[in-house]
Structures are given as C-alpha cells and as structure tokens.
Design a protein around this motif. Structure first.
Motif, mmCIF file in Angstrom:
data_model
loop_
_atom_site.group_PDB
_atom_site.id
_atom_site.type_symbol
_atom_site.label_atom_id
_atom_site.label_comp_id
_atom_site.label_asym_id
_atom_site.label_seq_id
_atom_site.Cartn_x
_atom_site.Cartn_y
_atom_site.Cartn_z
ATOM 1 N N HIS A 143 0.810 -1.216 0.000
ATOM 2 C CA HIS A 143 0.000 0.000 0.000
ATOM 3 C C HIS A 143 0.849 1.274 0.000
ATOM 4 N N SER A 176 -10.877 6.637 0.539
ATOM 5 C CA SER A 176 -10.370 5.784 1.603
ATOM 6 C C SER A 176 -9.419 6.587 2.472
ATOM 7 N N ASN A 177 -9.003 5.991 3.589
ATOM 8 C CA ASN A 177 -7.996 6.621 4.444
ATOM 9 C C ASN A 177 -6.620 6.312 3.887
ATOM 10 N N ASN A 196 -3.837 5.903 5.179
ATOM 11 C CA ASN A 196 -3.002 4.998 5.964
ATOM 12 C C ASN A 196 -3.527 3.569 6.002
ATOM 13 N N GLU A 197 -4.669 3.312 5.363
ATOM 14 C CA GLU A 197 -5.288 1.990 5.434
ATOM 15 C C GLU A 197 -5.645 1.506 4.033
ATOM 16 N N SER A 225 -8.060 -0.898 1.702
ATOM 17 C CA SER A 225 -9.369 -1.544 1.764
ATOM 18 C C SER A 225 -9.830 -1.858 0.351
ATOM 19 N N SER A 250 -10.075 1.676 -1.074
ATOM 20 C CA SER A 250 -8.896 1.905 -1.911
ATOM 21 C C SER A 250 -9.110 1.313 -3.295
#
Length: 369
Positions: free
Chosen positions: A278, A304-305, A307-308, A310, A319
């Motif tokens: 990522h 999306s965030n 740092n994560e 998905s 993501s």
C-alpha cells in the motif's frame, strides 16, 4: 472572478491569419513535461512536409533552466518525439508531438518517467494490460476563485451537482464540450464528461504505454481550451478545503486473464498483492510522494484513508473498488481509487504492473537490466 486578458482578444481577427494557406509546410507543436512533474510546456517548429510516422519527426532542444530542469550554465535539454496526434487547433495537417526529455548526457530527466514505464510495459505485453483513467479537475478563475461560485461565500451543499443540468448546477459546460470535441479530433479516444463540483473526463481503454501518452495529451488539450476561454483547469487533489470533494484520477486496470471467464480469480490475486504494498503505491500516486494525496484521502468524501488499505464491491470509500457488474459476471477489471488528480499516469500504470503482474513485494521498485 478574474479571466485572462488574452481571452478578450478578437478571435475573428486571429481567424483571418489562421485561414491563410500554409502550402506543403506543417506546424508541429512539441509538448513535454517540465521539472515540476505536473506542468506542460510546448513550442512549435516548421517542417517541410507532413510527418507520417514518429520517425519523421526530428529531435529538438530547449532551455531547461527556464523549466526547472537544468542550471543556466548547462541548460540545453533534448526533446525526443514519442507520440504524434492531430492538432485540433491548427487543424490538419498540423501535429501535436508528445516528447520525452533527456539531459545533456542523454539520460532521462528527473521527471521523465515515461522511459522506465515503457520498459516495464514491454515486459508484460503478452498479458495485454488495459487501463482507463478518470481525470477529475476543477475550473478556476485566474485569481484562483472557483469558476461560477459566488464572489463571497459558497454555492449550496453537494448533492444536486453530480451529472447535473442547469445554470445553477453545471458551471463551465462550454469548456467541457470544447475539450471533448478537441479530444475526438486529436485521436478519437473515449472521453466522457461528468459534473460534480469539478468536472471529469475519462480516457481509455488504452494498452500499456499508450495510457500515459493519451492522458498527458488530454490534459494538454484541456489547458489549451481553457486558455481560449480565459480560465484555469486545476488538477490539485484538494483545491477547496472543507466539506467538498477532492479531485482524483481513479484508474481502472485489467489484463487479458481478468477479462475472460474466471477472471475474478486474477482480480482478487492482484488486490491481495496491492494490499501488501500500500505505501509504495501511495508514494507513486502523486508527484510529492503522498503529501498531496494526504489532503484528499481522509476517509471522507468518497475516499479511503491514506493509511489503510481496503477493497470492496461497489464501495467508493475503498482503496480498490470492484464494480458490481464485475462481481456478478466474475470477470472484468478493478478500479484503484487512490491516484490523485495531479498524478503522473506513467508512474501509476507502472506501479500497478510492477505489483500485480511482476509480483514485486518490496517497498522500492526492482531495478531490471
């Protein structure tokens, strides 16, 4: 809202000169990416006859010290033609020429990401990687104020603008229609326009290196059209702070295996690889190594965030989105929603191929001979 002084000059007077015969000679506008990795530059040379292939176009040079690409003491940079398109502004037989930039020692300039991208694409050409990129952008006045917005304050909240119709919902449609038509003239690839509080056009499907070439030319055409209207197209991923959508460049990706029966298996395998890498992709997906996208990928406003990782079916807050039709048909493509509006498409497409097809796993790209 301010517009440029040039847009107020008489186009009818200009047209008198554009209608003059040019004989057998051809104007070729050379276009390149400057040292910011985001800006485009161009200049025109006269050719004695119409070029039929890219090999007919001569190499050229320019002053790199004026484009953030070299020092004044050693400023000459080389323009190497790589892709040729019809010119919708000067019309046939004139051409637009997308170029790579080489330094004085004939090595790629720092923002010339095309050369490595082409090498990576050549390694997987038997898998026929297809891309489609959804370029979002915002129209601004020359003073930076959003086009069509009240001079003091904001328009109504988001909701009625997506694919909207009406003078109070769609601002700048003339620009969008002109860009759409100029893109058809230039090469005939697919461009679709949507309204949010920005606009969006889509380019693709394109195979391999063509994706980056076509998106950069589409951006050039947009800037050139906006020049005529006296306004500015911004690819900033978060041009308006606060409770407003940012601007991305969602990238759709597939291979030959993904597009046939049973292709969902290969889509899911690629997503598993992307999940493990990522941060590498975040760094590749905007020209500032993720700093620009940090303002956009907040987990809000259909993002999306940052740092994560998905993934999900029909989930625009993930993501990676698998379209619902793909989940039903068990084949097709997936959408990477992380790239920023100001991304370099060469970097984005190269990163996807490295992770999904070359099975790279490290945080740094592998160096191939």
């Amino acid at each position: 809202m301010a517009t440029s002084a040039s847009s107020k000059l008489s186009k009818a007077v200009k047209q008198q000169y554009m209608d003059l015969p040019q004989g057998d000679q051809v104007q070729a506008m050379y276009i390149w990416i400057d040292g910011t990795g985001e800006g485009l530059r161009c200049k025109t040379r006269t050719l004695d006859s119409e070029p039929k292939t890219i090999e007919d176009l001569p190499e050229w040079n320019f002053d790199g010290s004026s484009t953030y690409q070299s020092e004044g003491s050693n400023s000459d940079m080389y323009l190497i033609p790589q892709a040729m398109f019809r010119d919708p502004f000067r019309k046939d037989p004139n051409k637009l020429v997308l170029c790579e930039v080489l330094k004085y020692n004939h090595k790629p300039a720092e923002t010339n990401l095309r050369q490595m991208c082409k090498k990576i694409m050549s390694m997987v050409q038997n898998q026929h990687p297809w891309f489609g990129m959804e370029q979002e952008y915002t129209l601004l006045g020359t003073d930076g104020h959003p086009f069509g917005w009240p001079s003091n304050g904001f328009p109504g909240p988001q909701g009625p603008y997506y694919c909207g119709v009406g003078a109070d919902k769609a601002y700048g449609r003339d620009v969008v229609e002109a860009h759409y038509r100029s893109s058809y003239w230039g090469d005939g690839y697919n461009i679709v326009c949507l309204v949010v509080l920005q606009w969006e056009f889509q380019v693709g499907p394109c195979e391999g290196i063509d994706m980056g070439d076509h998106l950069w030319i589409a951006r050039f055409l947009l800037h050139r059209v906006c020049e005529d209207f006296g306004i500015v197209a911004s690819f900033d991923p978060k041009p308006i702070p606060g409770n407003w959508n940012g601007a991305g460049c969602h990238t759709n990706f597939s291979t030959k295996e993904m597009r046939v029966e049973g292709g969902l298996k290969y889509i899911e395998e690629s997503i598993e690889r992307l999940a493990k890498r990522h941060q590498y992709h975040i760094r590749a997906y905007d020209p500032k190594g993720g700093l620009d996208n940090a303002r956009r990928l907040t987990g809000h406003h259909e993002t999306s965030n940052i740092n994560e990782f998905s993934a999900g079916v029909a989930n625009r807050g993930a993501s990676i989105r698998i379209p619902r039709s793909v989940g039903q048909e068990m084949k097709g493509y997936f959408e990477d929603r992380r790239p920023s509006a100001n991304c370099d498409p060469y970097a984005v497409t190269e990163a996807l191929v490295r992770t999904c097809l070359l099975n790279e796993e490290s945080e740094e790209p592998v160096k191939y001979k």
